[in-house]
Design an enzyme around this catalytic site. Structure first.
Site, PDB file in Angstrom:
ATOM      1  N   ALA A   1      45.220 -30.970  92.872  1.00 36.96           N
ATOM      2  CA  ALA A   1      44.790 -29.526  92.664  1.00 36.96           C
ATOM      3  C   ALA A   1      44.405 -29.093  91.192  1.00 36.96           C
ATOM      4  O   ALA A   1      43.629 -28.550  90.717  1.00 36.96           O
ATOM      5  CB  ALA A   1      45.733 -28.711  93.380  1.00 36.96           C
ATOM      6  N   ASP A   2      45.630 -29.529  90.427  1.00 45.03           N
ATOM      7  CA  ASP A   2      45.559 -29.311  88.870  1.00 45.03           C
ATOM      8  C   ASP A   2      44.418 -30.089  88.095  1.00 45.03           C
ATOM      9  O   ASP A   2      43.579 -29.391  87.644  1.00 45.03           O
ATOM     10  CB  ASP A   2      46.853 -29.867  88.310  1.00 45.03           C
ATOM     11  CG  ASP A   2      48.086 -28.773  88.369  1.00 45.03           C
ATOM     12  OD1 ASP A   2      47.667 -27.472  88.011  1.00 45.03           O
ATOM     13  OD2 ASP A   2      49.163 -29.190  88.412  1.00 45.03           O
ATOM     14  N   ILE A   3      44.295 -31.265  88.342  1.00 42.80           N
ATOM     15  CA  ILE A   3      43.226 -32.024  87.775  1.00 42.80           C
ATOM     16  C   ILE A   3      41.778 -31.788  88.138  1.00 42.80           C
ATOM     17  O   ILE A   3      41.012 -31.222  87.608  1.00 42.80           O
ATOM     18  CB  ILE A   3      43.375 -33.484  87.771  1.00 42.80           C
ATOM     19  CG1 ILE A   3      44.713 -33.949  87.160  1.00 42.80           C
ATOM     20  CG2 ILE A   3      42.484 -34.336  87.106  1.00 42.80           C
ATOM     21  CD1 ILE A   3      44.819 -33.635  85.676  1.00 42.80           C
TER      22      ILE A   3
END
Length: 412
Positions: A176-178
């Site tokens: 989700a972050d990347i």
């Protein structure tokens, strides 16, 4: 084009001015991608610094963590106390000349600071303003704190990760972050190209939740196409079989025979005409429907030799296969080295620091490390001078608390 002419070409984002008002992962990673492509990225940090500077448990020589050092190369650092009027004054001055601003404060925080898109676009109509958050700038979940784990859980990613009847499992890497970082860069550059044509920037709303959901193409298509709720499948695939990790005599390897041609090749290689003749395995759809029996039958053959044996034979036959490597094995593999996926950066505190290499290679204008990850507030004097702030004004701003308490004391 000669080699000398080629090497003289600037990186594609040279001259693009980016303000990085973000911390931890998604925002800093997005800004590093822009910096690697040549953008001039100034990292605007709170006086205490990006949280990630001290986030990792293992000890470095200096105060910054390995995580920080791997997400902030090619940037310059300026500390600003945005709760002070002097700090806000400096940011407004910088935003007036910026092309892209990326922030990941909680939704509404920048508006309360008087630094929201409406305010900044009024003084810089061409500004591309990117907000990164856990759940977006609107909606019933928008005020929730957003982290990768929550986004994976609430987007459905964790519902299809791991094995059926097992405990909840998140993806091993922060998808989700990347993913959000990648979508933020996509949105920022699209809006920037539009602004160059129209003179008008725009607001970009990127979230971890939306990004994680956007990765769910196969799972969502299964649900919409069949009405069945997707469930965890371990290493196997929703759309094809066999396509997963399988067990040989000395461990597991991955392979895929995803169409009829590859399936025929696999059965021939294994000397298993019985599999070709088996009605239950006669098509991709049937192999999917009978996947467990299929894998049991294949593993009886794979158990007769090693992973290396099967991988070599399958690759020679044109069947996709590969080992399951650890990160050290991947980085140290001949291919990982050839692709330069580990690079070394010279840092003033740490000496030589390993960094993950450039994931996309530009052959015409190859990326390079122009700046090591910056020390906290390292470039205040340099950057302020570029905005026409001379020594006397710099001291006045420092005394007014623009750069934080430590800088104020240092200016005395």
């Amino acid at each position: 084009m000669t080699a000398s002419t080629e090497s003289a070409r600037p990186l594609p984002l040279k001259g693009v001015r980016v303000l990085d008002i973000s911390q931890v992962m998604a925002g800093p990673y997005a800004c590093m991608l822009l910096a690697d492509l040549g953008a001039d990225v100034v990292k605007i940090e709170p006086p205490e610094g990006d949280q990630t500077r001290g986030a990792m448990g293992f000890k470095m020589k200096g105060p910054d963590s390995m995580g920080f050092l791997n997400m902030n190369r090619n940037k310059r650092s300026v500390t600003l106390d945005l709760k002070s009027e002097a700090g806000k004054h400096v940011l407004l001055r910088m935003a007036k000349e910026a092309d892209i601003l990326i922030e990941n404060y909680r939704p509404g925080a920048m508006k309360r600071l008087g630094m929201d898109y409406e305010t900044l676009s009024a003084i810089n109509p061409a500004l591309v303003y990117v907000s990164i958050s856990g759940f977006g700038q609107s909606g019933p979940w928008s005020e929730r704190p957003g982290f990768d784990l929550m986004a994976q859980a609430m987007s459905g990613v964790m519902s299809v990760t791991g094995y059926a009847d097992g405990p909840p499992v998140k993806a091993g890497v922060p998808v989700a972050d990347i993913g959000c970082a990648l979508f933020a860069v996509y949105g920022a550059l699209s809006a920037y190209i539009g602004a160059k044509a129209s003179g008008r920037g725009q607001y970009v709303d990127a979230s971890l939740f939306d990004s994680a959901l956007a990765f769910s193409v196969w799972d969502t298509c299964e649900y919409w196409g069949t009405g069945r709720e997707p469930t965890p499948l371990g290493t196997s695939n929703r759309m094809s079989a066999p396509y997963q990790a399988v067990k040989a005599s000395d461990g597991y390897f991955v392979m895929g025979a995803t169409n009829q041609k590859l399936w025929t090749k696999l059965c021939t290689l294994l000397e298993r005409p019985d599999l070709l003749a088996e009605e239950r395995f006669g098509s991709v759809a049937l192999r999917l429907a009978n996947r467990e029996e299929l894998i049991d039958s294949l593993e009886r053959s794979f158990a007769q030799d090693t992973t290396e044996h099967w991988i070599d034979r399958m690759l020679a036959a044109g069947i996709p296969a590969g080992p399951i490597l650890t990160y050290p094995q991947a980085f140290n593999s001949e291919h990982g080295k050839h692709r330069k996926m580990r690079i070394e950066i010279e840092h003033p505190n740490e000496g030589s620091v390993p960094n993950i290499g450039f994931a996309v290679k530009l052959l015409g204008t190859p990326q390079e490390v122009r700046h090591p990850p910056p020390l906290l507030g390292q470039h205040i004097d340099e950057v302020m001078a570029e905005y026409g702030i001379g020594a006397a004004e710099l001291r006045a701003l420092a005394d007014a608390g623009a750069f934080g308490e430590k800088r104020t004391k240092a200016s005395a």
